[in-house]
Design a protein around this motif. Structure first.
Motif, mmCIF file in Angstrom:
data_model
loop_
_atom_site.group_PDB
_atom_site.id
_atom_site.type_symbol
_atom_site.label_atom_id
_atom_site.label_comp_id
_atom_site.label_asym_id
_atom_site.label_seq_id
_atom_site.Cartn_x
_atom_site.Cartn_y
_atom_site.Cartn_z
ATOM 1 N N PRO A 361 0.962 -1.366 0.133
ATOM 2 C CA PRO A 361 0.041 -0.135 0.101
ATOM 3 C C PRO A 361 0.811 1.164 -0.217
ATOM 4 O O PRO A 361 0.211 2.217 -0.478
ATOM 5 C CB PRO A 361 -0.917 -0.076 1.255
ATOM 6 N N CYS A 362 1.939 1.268 0.626
ATOM 7 C CA CYS A 362 2.905 2.542 0.549
ATOM 8 C C CYS A 362 4.303 1.760 0.836
ATOM 9 O O CYS A 362 4.676 0.749 0.619
ATOM 10 C CB CYS A 362 2.399 3.174 1.806
ATOM 11 N N GLY A 363 5.141 3.048 0.838
ATOM 12 C CA GLY A 363 6.579 2.721 0.857
ATOM 13 C C GLY A 363 7.171 2.131 2.158
ATOM 14 O O GLY A 363 8.427 1.778 2.329
ATOM 15 N N LEU A 379 8.986 0.375 10.391
ATOM 16 C CA LEU A 379 8.329 0.537 8.984
ATOM 17 C C LEU A 379 8.055 1.882 8.717
ATOM 18 O O LEU A 379 8.416 2.085 7.585
ATOM 19 C CB LEU A 379 6.837 -0.148 9.482
ATOM 20 N N CYS A 380 7.731 2.564 9.530
ATOM 21 C CA CYS A 380 7.492 3.991 9.320
ATOM 22 C C CYS A 380 7.383 4.746 10.620
ATOM 23 O O CYS A 380 7.291 4.279 11.762
ATOM 24 C CB CYS A 380 6.139 4.262 8.301
ATOM 25 N N HIS A 381 7.322 6.143 10.333
ATOM 26 C CA HIS A 381 7.182 7.022 11.612
ATOM 27 C C HIS A 381 6.134 6.698 12.709
ATOM 28 O O HIS A 381 6.303 6.792 13.790
ATOM 29 C CB HIS A 381 7.082 8.554 11.032
ATOM 30 N N ARG A 382 4.919 6.132 12.243
ATOM 31 C CA ARG A 382 4.048 5.662 13.286
ATOM 32 C C ARG A 382 4.173 4.643 13.940
ATOM 33 O O ARG A 382 3.557 4.251 14.830
ATOM 34 C CB ARG A 382 2.586 5.562 12.275
ATOM 35 N N PHE A 383 5.361 3.789 13.453
ATOM 36 C CA PHE A 383 5.738 2.474 14.373
ATOM 37 C C PHE A 383 6.886 2.713 14.866
ATOM 38 O O PHE A 383 7.317 1.549 15.635
ATOM 39 C CB PHE A 383 5.848 1.486 13.097
ATOM 40 N N GLY A 430 -4.739 -0.947 1.973
ATOM 41 C CA GLY A 430 -4.573 0.414 2.653
ATOM 42 C C GLY A 430 -3.567 0.247 3.771
ATOM 43 O O GLY A 430 -2.797 -0.529 4.006
ATOM 44 N N CYS A 431 -3.345 1.454 4.440
ATOM 45 C CA CYS A 431 -2.111 1.696 5.633
ATOM 46 C C CYS A 431 -2.165 0.599 6.499
ATOM 47 O O CYS A 431 -3.111 0.068 7.436
ATOM 48 C CB CYS A 431 -2.709 3.126 6.126
ATOM 49 N N TYR A 432 -0.953 0.328 6.919
ATOM 50 C CA TYR A 432 -0.794 -0.770 8.060
ATOM 51 C C TYR A 432 -1.081 -0.266 9.324
ATOM 52 O O TYR A 432 -1.549 -0.934 10.397
ATOM 53 C CB TYR A 432 0.868 -1.104 7.884
HETATM 54 S S1 SF4 Z 1 1.154 5.876 8.033
HETATM 55 FE FE1 SF4 Z 1 0.142 4.007 6.915
HETATM 56 S S2 SF4 Z 1 0.337 4.745 4.888
HETATM 57 FE FE2 SF4 Z 1 1.638 6.185 6.022
HETATM 58 S S3 SF4 Z 1 3.871 5.200 5.666
HETATM 59 FE FE3 SF4 Z 1 2.788 4.477 7.744
HETATM 60 S S4 SF4 Z 1 2.074 2.628 7.101
HETATM 61 FE FE4 SF4 Z 1 2.157 3.743 5.105
#
Ligand code: SF4
Ligand code: SF4
Length: 488
Positions: A361-363, A379-383, A430-432
Protein backbone atom coordinates in the motif's frame (compact mmCIF):
# COMPACT_ATOMS: atom_id res chain seq x y z
CA UNK A 1 -13.61 -18.54 -30.05
CA UNK A 2 -15.44 -17.26 -26.97
CA UNK A 3 -14.38 -13.94 -25.53
CA UNK A 4 -14.61 -12.88 -21.90
CA UNK A 5 -14.04 -9.51 -20.29
CA UNK A 6 -10.96 -9.23 -18.11
CA UNK A 7 -10.96 -7.38 -14.83
CA UNK A 8 -11.82 -3.73 -15.45
CA UNK A 9 -13.75 -0.76 -14.16
CA UNK A 10 -15.83 1.18 -16.68
CA UNK A 11 -16.58 4.84 -16.14
CA UNK A 12 -17.78 7.84 -18.11
CA UNK A 13 -16.24 11.26 -18.32
CA UNK A 14 -16.83 14.24 -20.61
CA UNK A 15 -19.68 12.25 -22.19
CA UNK A 16 -17.33 9.46 -23.28
CA UNK A 17 -16.84 5.89 -22.05
CA UNK A 18 -13.51 4.94 -20.48
CA UNK A 19 -12.08 1.79 -18.99
CA UNK A 20 -9.57 1.28 -16.17
CA UNK A 21 -7.81 -2.02 -16.68
CA UNK A 22 -7.02 -3.51 -13.31
CA UNK A 23 -4.07 -5.81 -14.09
CA UNK A 24 -2.17 -3.10 -15.98
CA UNK A 25 -3.64 -0.02 -14.22
CA UNK A 26 -3.99 1.54 -17.70
CA UNK A 27 -6.81 3.90 -18.71
CA UNK A 28 -8.34 3.96 -22.20
CA UNK A 29 -11.08 5.95 -23.85
CA UNK A 30 -13.43 3.60 -25.73
CA UNK A 31 -15.22 4.22 -28.97
CA UNK A 32 -18.91 3.34 -29.11
CA UNK A 33 -18.45 -0.13 -30.56
CA UNK A 34 -15.65 -1.11 -28.18
CA UNK A 35 -17.77 0.12 -25.29
CA UNK A 36 -20.73 -1.90 -26.50
CA UNK A 37 -18.63 -5.05 -26.90
CA UNK A 38 -16.97 -4.70 -23.51
CA UNK A 39 -20.27 -4.05 -21.74
CA UNK A 40 -21.75 -7.09 -23.42
CA UNK A 41 -18.79 -9.29 -22.46
CA UNK A 42 -18.90 -7.99 -18.90
CA UNK A 43 -22.38 -9.52 -18.63
CA UNK A 44 -21.39 -12.86 -20.09
CA UNK A 45 -18.79 -14.38 -22.42
CA UNK A 46 -19.77 -14.40 -26.09
CA UNK A 47 -18.46 -15.38 -29.49
CA UNK A 48 -17.72 -12.97 -32.31
CA UNK A 49 -20.85 -14.17 -34.08
CA UNK A 50 -23.03 -13.56 -31.03
CA UNK A 51 -21.55 -10.11 -30.63
CA UNK A 52 -22.51 -9.29 -34.21
CA UNK A 53 -26.12 -10.25 -33.57
CA UNK A 54 -28.87 -8.05 -32.36
CA UNK A 55 -29.56 -10.21 -29.30
CA UNK A 56 -26.42 -9.10 -27.54
CA UNK A 57 -26.18 -9.68 -23.86
CA UNK A 58 -26.72 -6.34 -22.30
CA UNK A 59 -29.85 -5.60 -24.25
CA UNK A 60 -30.72 -3.54 -27.24
CA UNK A 61 -30.04 -0.21 -25.59
CA UNK A 62 -26.43 -0.69 -26.62
CA UNK A 63 -25.69 1.11 -29.87
CA UNK A 64 -24.95 -1.19 -32.77
CA UNK A 65 -21.77 -1.54 -34.78
CA UNK A 66 -20.89 -2.79 -38.22
CA UNK A 67 -19.16 -6.14 -38.63
CA UNK A 68 -15.76 -4.59 -39.36
CA UNK A 69 -16.25 -2.26 -36.39
CA UNK A 70 -16.87 -5.21 -34.06
CA UNK A 71 -13.87 -7.11 -35.38
CA UNK A 72 -11.68 -4.05 -34.94
CA UNK A 73 -13.04 -3.50 -31.41
CA UNK A 74 -12.37 -7.12 -30.46
CA UNK A 75 -8.83 -6.89 -31.80
CA UNK A 76 -8.14 -3.66 -29.94
CA UNK A 77 -9.72 -4.81 -26.67
CA UNK A 78 -7.72 -8.04 -26.87
CA UNK A 79 -4.52 -6.11 -27.58
CA UNK A 80 -4.86 -4.03 -24.42
CA UNK A 81 -6.02 -7.15 -22.51
CA UNK A 82 -9.43 -5.74 -21.64
CA UNK A 83 -10.78 -9.06 -22.96
CA UNK A 84 -9.31 -12.51 -23.46
CA UNK A 85 -10.27 -15.95 -24.65
CA UNK A 86 -12.65 -17.56 -22.19
CA UNK A 87 -10.51 -20.63 -21.65
CA UNK A 88 -7.22 -18.80 -21.32
CA UNK A 89 -6.83 -18.01 -17.63
CA UNK A 90 -6.43 -14.33 -16.80
CA UNK A 91 -2.97 -13.46 -15.47
CA UNK A 92 -2.79 -13.68 -11.69
CA UNK A 93 -0.98 -11.18 -9.45
CA UNK A 94 2.60 -12.36 -9.16
CA UNK A 95 4.13 -12.29 -5.73
CA UNK A 96 7.41 -10.60 -6.48
CA UNK A 97 9.38 -9.40 -3.48
CA UNK A 98 11.96 -6.74 -4.34
CA UNK A 99 15.50 -7.97 -3.98
CA UNK A 100 17.17 -6.37 -0.97
CA UNK A 101 19.13 -4.24 -0.58
CA UNK A 102 17.01 -1.67 -2.38
CA UNK A 103 17.65 2.02 -1.84
CA UNK A 104 16.04 4.00 0.92
CA UNK A 105 14.36 7.08 -0.57
CA UNK A 106 12.76 8.65 2.53
CA UNK A 107 13.80 8.53 6.17
CA UNK A 108 11.28 9.91 8.66
CA UNK A 109 13.13 11.00 11.74
CA UNK A 110 11.06 11.20 14.93
CA UNK A 111 13.19 13.81 16.67
CA UNK A 112 10.89 13.74 19.68
CA UNK A 113 7.93 11.69 20.83
CA UNK A 114 6.64 14.52 23.03
CA UNK A 115 4.02 17.08 22.15
CA UNK A 116 2.86 20.38 23.62
CA UNK A 117 -0.68 19.79 22.37
CA UNK A 118 -3.02 17.15 23.65
CA UNK A 119 -5.19 16.26 20.66
CA UNK A 120 -7.72 13.69 21.77
CA UNK A 121 -7.62 11.77 18.49
CA UNK A 122 -3.82 11.56 18.21
CA UNK A 123 -2.63 8.03 17.44
CA UNK A 124 0.54 8.67 19.42
CA UNK A 125 -1.00 9.70 22.73
CA UNK A 126 -4.63 8.64 22.72
CA UNK A 127 -6.10 5.30 23.67
CA UNK A 128 -4.91 3.76 20.38
CA UNK A 129 -1.20 4.39 20.90
CA UNK A 130 1.19 1.52 20.20
CA UNK A 131 4.30 2.99 21.84
CA UNK A 132 4.40 4.16 25.46
CA UNK A 133 6.03 7.56 24.98
CA UNK A 134 5.65 8.53 28.65
CA UNK A 135 7.10 5.56 30.54
CA UNK A 136 8.56 3.41 27.75
CA UNK A 137 12.26 2.86 26.99
CA UNK A 138 12.47 5.49 24.24
CA UNK A 139 14.13 8.78 25.14
CA UNK A 140 11.72 11.68 24.88
CA UNK A 141 14.08 13.58 22.57
CA UNK A 142 16.50 12.34 19.94
CA UNK A 143 20.09 13.25 20.77
CA UNK A 144 22.36 15.06 18.34
CA UNK A 145 24.51 11.94 18.11
CA UNK A 146 21.59 9.67 17.19
CA UNK A 147 20.45 12.21 14.60
CA UNK A 148 23.94 12.20 13.04
CA UNK A 149 24.00 8.42 13.03
CA UNK A 150 20.59 8.50 11.35
CA UNK A 151 21.90 10.80 8.62
CA UNK A 152 24.87 8.48 8.04
CA UNK A 153 22.45 5.56 7.91
CA UNK A 154 20.24 7.38 5.38
CA UNK A 155 23.13 8.29 3.11
CA UNK A 156 24.53 4.74 3.32
CA UNK A 157 21.18 3.13 2.56
CA UNK A 158 20.20 5.52 -0.24
CA UNK A 159 22.32 3.49 -2.67
CA UNK A 160 22.74 5.13 -6.04
CA UNK A 161 19.94 7.65 -5.45
CA UNK A 162 21.15 11.16 -6.13
CA UNK A 163 18.70 12.71 -3.68
CA UNK A 164 18.00 11.56 -0.12
CA UNK A 165 14.78 12.75 1.54
CA UNK A 166 14.73 13.39 5.27
CA UNK A 167 11.41 14.21 6.94
CA UNK A 168 11.37 15.41 10.56
CA UNK A 169 8.44 14.23 12.58
CA UNK A 170 7.26 13.99 16.19
CA UNK A 171 5.47 14.37 18.61
CA UNK A 172 5.82 18.04 17.94
CA UNK A 173 8.89 18.23 15.75
CA UNK A 174 9.91 21.76 16.73
CA UNK A 175 10.23 20.83 20.41
CA UNK A 176 13.62 19.51 19.33
CA UNK A 177 14.52 22.40 17.05
CA UNK A 178 18.17 22.58 18.24
CA UNK A 179 18.83 18.99 17.10
CA UNK A 180 16.82 19.48 13.90
CA UNK A 181 18.96 22.49 13.02
CA UNK A 182 22.24 20.70 13.63
CA UNK A 183 21.01 17.64 11.73
CA UNK A 184 20.32 19.71 8.64
CA UNK A 185 23.76 21.30 8.80
CA UNK A 186 25.43 17.92 9.25
CA UNK A 187 23.40 16.24 6.48
CA UNK A 188 24.20 19.05 4.02
CA UNK A 189 27.89 18.70 4.76
CA UNK A 190 27.96 14.86 4.57
CA UNK A 191 25.74 14.90 1.47
CA UNK A 192 28.11 17.31 -0.28
CA UNK A 193 31.09 15.10 0.61
CA UNK A 194 29.33 12.13 -0.94
CA UNK A 195 28.03 14.07 -3.96
CA UNK A 196 24.37 13.71 -2.94
CA UNK A 197 21.60 16.23 -2.39
CA UNK A 198 19.55 16.00 0.78
CA UNK A 199 16.00 17.30 0.71
CA UNK A 200 14.36 18.24 4.04
CA UNK A 201 10.77 18.52 5.13
CA UNK A 202 8.91 18.54 8.41
CA UNK A 203 5.46 18.33 9.91
CA UNK A 204 4.54 20.66 12.76
CA UNK A 205 1.52 21.84 14.72
CA UNK A 206 2.77 25.45 14.19
CA UNK A 207 2.68 26.42 17.88
CA UNK A 208 6.47 26.91 17.99
CA UNK A 209 6.95 28.82 14.75
CA UNK A 210 8.97 31.66 16.27
CA UNK A 211 10.70 34.25 14.05
CA UNK A 212 14.12 32.53 14.25
CA UNK A 213 12.55 29.16 13.38
CA UNK A 214 10.76 30.67 10.39
CA UNK A 215 13.98 32.33 9.21
CA UNK A 216 15.82 29.04 9.43
CA UNK A 217 13.16 27.01 7.60
CA UNK A 218 13.00 29.60 4.83
CA UNK A 219 16.77 29.94 4.47
CA UNK A 220 17.29 26.18 4.41
CA UNK A 221 14.36 25.59 2.03
CA UNK A 222 12.74 23.08 4.33
CA UNK A 223 9.38 21.79 3.06
CA UNK A 224 6.70 22.41 5.70
CA UNK A 225 3.40 20.66 6.34
CA UNK A 226 1.20 22.09 9.07
CA UNK A 227 -1.24 19.87 10.94
CA UNK A 228 -4.33 22.06 11.25
CA UNK A 229 -7.99 21.15 11.12
CA UNK A 230 -9.63 24.35 9.88
CA UNK A 231 -11.31 27.49 11.21
CA UNK A 232 -11.22 28.27 14.95
CA UNK A 233 -14.26 26.28 16.02
CA UNK A 234 -13.05 23.21 14.11
CA UNK A 235 -9.40 23.48 15.13
CA UNK A 236 -10.22 24.06 18.79
CA UNK A 237 -12.49 21.06 19.05
CA UNK A 238 -9.57 18.59 19.25
CA UNK A 239 -6.30 20.44 18.76
CA UNK A 240 -5.97 21.77 22.28
CA UNK A 241 -3.31 22.32 24.94
CA UNK A 242 -3.28 20.11 28.02
CA UNK A 243 -5.47 22.60 29.90
CA UNK A 244 -8.06 22.35 27.14
CA UNK A 245 -7.34 25.75 25.55
CA UNK A 246 -7.68 25.75 21.79
CA UNK A 247 -4.61 26.40 19.64
CA UNK A 248 -6.14 28.36 16.75
CA UNK A 249 -5.52 31.87 18.08
CA UNK A 250 -1.88 31.08 18.73
CA UNK A 251 -1.07 29.38 15.45
CA UNK A 252 -3.01 31.41 12.87
CA UNK A 253 -0.73 34.49 13.01
CA UNK A 254 2.39 32.30 13.14
CA UNK A 255 1.34 30.42 10.02
CA UNK A 256 0.67 33.70 8.22
CA UNK A 257 4.17 34.87 9.12
CA UNK A 258 5.63 31.62 7.82
CA UNK A 259 3.71 31.92 4.56
CA UNK A 260 4.90 35.51 4.13
CA UNK A 261 8.56 34.73 4.72
CA UNK A 262 8.97 31.18 3.36
CA UNK A 263 8.32 31.53 -0.36
CA UNK A 264 10.80 29.04 -1.82
CA UNK A 265 8.57 25.99 -1.41
CA UNK A 266 4.82 25.52 -1.25
CA UNK A 267 3.51 25.14 2.31
CA UNK A 268 0.76 22.58 2.84
CA UNK A 269 -1.89 21.97 5.43
CA UNK A 270 -2.85 18.51 6.57
CA UNK A 271 -6.34 18.13 8.01
CA UNK A 272 -7.64 15.22 10.10
CA UNK A 273 -11.29 14.48 9.41
CA UNK A 274 -13.32 13.34 12.41
CA UNK A 275 -17.00 12.56 12.83
CA UNK A 276 -19.09 15.71 12.83
CA UNK A 277 -16.16 17.81 11.53
CA UNK A 278 -16.27 17.25 7.84
CA UNK A 279 -17.30 20.45 6.19
CA UNK A 280 -14.47 19.86 3.75
CA UNK A 281 -15.26 22.75 1.42
CA UNK A 282 -15.47 25.33 4.19
CA UNK A 283 -12.27 24.03 5.82
CA UNK A 284 -10.52 24.12 2.45
CA UNK A 285 -11.70 27.66 1.73
CA UNK A 286 -10.59 28.90 5.12
CA UNK A 287 -7.15 27.33 4.87
CA UNK A 288 -6.45 28.47 1.31
CA UNK A 289 -8.23 31.83 1.14
CA UNK A 290 -8.15 33.17 4.72
CA UNK A 291 -4.83 31.65 5.80
CA UNK A 292 -3.08 31.31 2.44
CA UNK A 293 -1.95 27.68 2.20
CA UNK A 294 -0.91 26.54 -1.26
CA UNK A 295 -2.23 23.00 -0.79
CA UNK A 296 -4.53 21.23 1.63
CA UNK A 297 -4.71 17.47 2.12
CA UNK A 298 -7.36 15.66 4.16
CA UNK A 299 -7.12 12.29 5.91
CA UNK A 300 -9.76 10.47 7.94
CA UNK A 301 -8.78 9.96 11.57
CA UNK A 302 -7.03 6.68 12.36
CA UNK A 303 -8.76 5.20 15.35
CA UNK A 304 -10.63 2.17 16.58
CA UNK A 305 -14.32 2.25 15.65
CA UNK A 306 -15.73 2.76 19.16
CA UNK A 307 -14.16 6.19 19.71
CA UNK A 308 -16.62 9.04 19.41
CA UNK A 309 -14.52 10.83 16.82
CA UNK A 310 -14.29 7.71 14.58
CA UNK A 311 -15.98 7.87 11.19
CA UNK A 312 -19.01 5.63 10.77
CA UNK A 313 -20.06 4.18 7.41
CA UNK A 314 -22.37 7.17 7.02
CA UNK A 315 -19.43 9.44 7.89
CA UNK A 316 -17.31 7.91 5.11
CA UNK A 317 -20.23 8.44 2.70
CA UNK A 318 -20.52 12.05 3.75
CA UNK A 319 -16.78 12.55 3.36
CA UNK A 320 -16.97 11.08 -0.15
CA UNK A 321 -19.72 13.53 -1.06
CA UNK A 322 -17.66 16.45 0.24
CA UNK A 323 -14.49 15.25 -1.52
CA UNK A 324 -16.41 14.81 -4.76
CA UNK A 325 -17.73 18.38 -4.70
CA UNK A 326 -14.24 19.75 -4.08
CA UNK A 327 -12.71 17.46 -6.71
CA UNK A 328 -15.07 18.90 -9.36
CA UNK A 329 -14.06 22.39 -8.27
CA UNK A 330 -10.45 21.24 -8.78
CA UNK A 331 -11.42 19.99 -12.24
CA UNK A 332 -12.93 23.28 -13.39
CA UNK A 333 -9.89 25.21 -12.14
CA UNK A 334 -7.51 22.78 -13.84
CA UNK A 335 -9.36 22.94 -17.14
CA UNK A 336 -8.71 26.70 -17.06
CA UNK A 337 -5.09 26.21 -15.95
CA UNK A 338 -5.80 27.83 -12.59
CA UNK A 339 -4.15 26.46 -9.47
CA UNK A 340 -6.40 24.58 -7.05
CA UNK A 341 -4.85 23.24 -3.85
CA UNK A 342 -6.89 20.08 -3.15
CA UNK A 343 -3.91 17.77 -2.89
CA UNK A 344 -5.82 14.51 -2.42
CA UNK A 345 -7.16 14.63 -5.96
CA UNK A 346 -3.86 15.77 -7.44
CA UNK A 347 -1.93 12.93 -5.80
CA UNK A 348 -4.42 10.33 -7.05
CA UNK A 349 -4.41 11.81 -10.57
CA UNK A 350 -0.63 11.53 -10.60
CA UNK A 351 -0.77 7.88 -9.59
CA UNK A 352 -3.40 7.16 -12.24
CA UNK A 353 -1.41 8.98 -14.91
CA UNK A 354 1.70 6.98 -14.07
CA UNK A 355 -0.18 3.68 -14.10
CA UNK A 356 0.82 2.99 -10.50
CA UNK A 357 -0.03 -0.56 -9.47
CA UNK A 358 1.01 -1.29 -5.91
CA UNK A 359 2.14 -4.61 -4.52
CA UNK A 360 2.25 -2.86 -1.12
CA UNK A 361 0.00 0.00 0.00
CA UNK A 362 2.84 2.44 0.65
CA UNK A 363 6.60 2.63 0.91
CA UNK A 364 6.71 1.67 4.61
CA UNK A 365 9.38 -0.96 5.19
CA UNK A 366 10.50 -0.59 1.59
CA UNK A 367 11.78 2.80 0.37
CA UNK A 368 10.53 4.56 3.48
CA UNK A 369 11.56 3.88 7.06
CA UNK A 370 10.86 5.59 10.36
CA UNK A 371 13.53 6.20 13.00
CA UNK A 372 12.65 6.37 16.70
CA UNK A 373 14.30 8.73 19.18
CA UNK A 374 16.82 6.05 20.22
CA UNK A 375 17.75 5.19 16.61
CA UNK A 376 15.60 2.10 16.26
CA UNK A 377 14.40 1.70 12.68
CA UNK A 378 10.76 0.75 12.06
CA UNK A 379 8.27 0.39 9.21
CA UNK A 380 7.41 4.07 9.26
CA UNK A 381 7.15 7.03 11.67
CA UNK A 382 3.88 5.73 13.13
CA UNK A 383 5.56 2.50 14.24
CA UNK A 384 8.87 4.05 15.29
CA UNK A 385 9.77 2.84 18.78
CA UNK A 386 7.57 -0.26 18.62
CA UNK A 387 9.62 -3.41 19.25
CA UNK A 388 7.21 -5.57 17.28
CA UNK A 389 7.68 -3.48 14.13
CA UNK A 390 11.42 -2.96 14.43
CA UNK A 391 13.51 -3.39 11.30
CA UNK A 392 16.98 -2.68 12.69
CA UNK A 393 18.82 0.32 14.08
CA UNK A 394 20.65 3.21 12.48
CA UNK A 395 23.88 1.86 13.98
CA UNK A 396 23.56 -1.78 12.89
CA UNK A 397 21.63 -1.13 9.70
CA UNK A 398 18.46 -2.70 8.35
CA UNK A 399 17.62 -6.17 9.59
CA UNK A 400 17.22 -7.68 6.12
CA UNK A 401 15.63 -10.91 7.39
CA UNK A 402 12.99 -8.98 9.32
CA UNK A 403 12.39 -6.73 6.32
CA UNK A 404 12.00 -9.67 3.96
CA UNK A 405 9.66 -11.47 6.36
CA UNK A 406 7.55 -8.33 6.56
CA UNK A 407 7.39 -7.90 2.78
CA UNK A 408 6.68 -11.62 2.22
CA UNK A 409 3.71 -11.48 4.56
CA UNK A 410 2.19 -8.18 3.39
CA UNK A 411 2.11 -8.58 -0.40
CA UNK A 412 -1.20 -7.83 -2.15
CA UNK A 413 -1.14 -11.34 -3.66
CA UNK A 414 -1.88 -12.73 -0.19
CA UNK A 415 -4.77 -10.37 0.57
CA UNK A 416 -7.56 -12.60 -0.67
CA UNK A 417 -10.24 -10.08 0.25
CA UNK A 418 -8.64 -7.63 -2.18
CA UNK A 419 -8.07 -10.10 -5.03
CA UNK A 420 -11.33 -9.24 -6.81
CA UNK A 421 -11.33 -5.53 -6.04
CA UNK A 422 -10.83 -3.20 -8.99
CA UNK A 423 -9.33 -0.50 -6.76
CA UNK A 424 -6.43 -2.63 -5.54
CA UNK A 425 -3.77 -1.13 -7.88
CA UNK A 426 -3.96 2.08 -5.83
CA UNK A 427 -5.18 0.83 -2.46
CA UNK A 428 -3.44 -2.51 -2.05
CA UNK A 429 -5.23 -3.10 1.25
CA UNK A 430 -4.52 0.33 2.77
CA UNK A 431 -2.35 1.72 5.55
CA UNK A 432 -0.69 -0.80 7.90
CA UNK A 433 -1.10 1.53 10.84
CA UNK A 434 -4.82 1.90 10.22
CA UNK A 435 -5.10 -1.91 10.02
CA UNK A 436 -3.13 -2.28 13.23
CA UNK A 437 -5.36 0.21 15.01
CA UNK A 438 -8.58 -1.31 13.70
CA UNK A 439 -7.75 -5.01 13.76
CA UNK A 440 -4.50 -5.29 15.74
CA UNK A 441 -2.86 -6.76 12.65
CA UNK A 442 -0.87 -4.98 9.93
CA UNK A 443 -1.59 -7.82 7.51
CA UNK A 444 -5.34 -7.27 7.46
CA UNK A 445 -6.77 -5.22 4.60
CA UNK A 446 -8.78 -2.20 5.77
CA UNK A 447 -12.13 -3.59 4.74
CA UNK A 448 -14.01 -1.00 6.80
CA UNK A 449 -13.31 1.68 4.18
CA UNK A 450 -13.52 -0.19 0.85
CA UNK A 451 -16.65 1.67 -0.30
CA UNK A 452 -14.94 4.95 0.42
CA UNK A 453 -11.75 3.90 -1.43
CA UNK A 454 -13.63 2.60 -4.45
CA UNK A 455 -15.93 5.63 -4.49
CA UNK A 456 -13.03 8.05 -4.32
CA UNK A 457 -10.99 6.20 -6.95
CA UNK A 458 -14.02 6.27 -9.26
CA UNK A 459 -14.35 10.04 -8.77
CA UNK A 460 -10.65 10.54 -9.53
CA UNK A 461 -10.92 8.37 -12.64
CA UNK A 462 -13.77 10.57 -13.87
CA UNK A 463 -11.77 13.71 -13.17
CA UNK A 464 -8.84 12.11 -15.00
CA UNK A 465 -11.05 11.31 -18.01
CA UNK A 466 -12.48 14.84 -18.06
CA UNK A 467 -8.98 16.32 -18.02
CA UNK A 468 -7.77 13.89 -20.68
CA UNK A 469 -10.51 15.24 -22.98
CA UNK A 470 -10.69 18.89 -21.92
CA UNK A 471 -7.11 19.80 -20.99
CA UNK A 472 -4.62 16.97 -21.61
CA UNK A 473 -1.72 19.39 -21.05
CA UNK A 474 -2.66 19.45 -17.37
CA UNK A 475 -1.88 15.74 -17.07
CA UNK A 476 1.41 16.11 -18.92
CA UNK A 477 2.85 17.84 -15.82
CA UNK A 478 3.07 14.41 -14.20
CA UNK A 479 5.19 12.90 -16.97
CA UNK A 480 8.58 13.59 -15.46
CA UNK A 481 7.75 13.82 -11.76
CA UNK A 482 8.79 10.88 -9.61
CA UNK A 483 5.89 9.65 -7.45
CA UNK A 484 6.33 11.09 -3.95
CA UNK A 485 5.72 9.14 -0.79
CA UNK A 486 3.23 11.12 1.29
CA UNK A 487 3.99 11.18 5.03
CA UNK A 488 0.91 11.65 7.19
S1 SF4 B 1 1.17 5.79 8.13
FE1 SF4 B 1 0.32 4.07 6.95
S2 SF4 B 1 0.33 4.76 4.80
FE2 SF4 B 1 1.71 6.11 5.97
S3 SF4 B 1 3.73 5.19 5.71
FE3 SF4 B 1 2.87 4.40 7.66
S4 SF4 B 1 1.87 2.47 7.08
FE4 SF4 B 1 2.22 3.62 5.20
S1 SF4 C 1 -8.86 -2.83 1.22
FE1 SF4 C 1 -10.83 -2.81 0.16
S2 SF4 C 1 -10.66 -1.13 -1.34
FE2 SF4 C 1 -8.59 -1.65 -0.67
S3 SF4 C 1 -7.86 -3.15 -2.23
FE3 SF4 C 1 -8.70 -4.30 -0.48
S4 SF4 C 1 -10.84 -4.73 -1.05
FE4 SF4 C 1 -10.10 -3.04 -2.36
Amino acid sequence: MTWAAREHHRFEAAGKPFVYLVPSAAIFELDQTADRVLRALALRPATREELRGTDLPGGTDLPGGTVPDIDAALAELARVQAIGELHVPAPVTQKIIPLAPFPLTTMVLNVTNQCNLSCEYCYEYGEDKIVDTENGKQPKFMSEETARESVDFMLRESGDNQVAHVTFFGGETLLNFPVLKKTIQYARQRGAELGKDVDFSLTTNATLLKPDVIEFLADERVGVTISIDGPKEVQDKFRVFQNGTGSYDLIAPKIKELLKRHRSRPISARVTITSGMMDVKRIFQHLTEDIGFWEVGFAPVTTSPNRKHALSDAGYDEMLGQFTALAYEFLEASVQNRHHGFSNVKETLEELHKGVSKAFPCGAGLGLLGVATDGDVALCHRFAGSDSHRLGTVRDGIDRDAQRTFLESHHIADKTDCSKCWARPLCSGGCYHEAHTRYGDTQRPNLHYCDWIRGWTDVCLKIYGELAVRNPAFLAQFDDEPVKEPVS
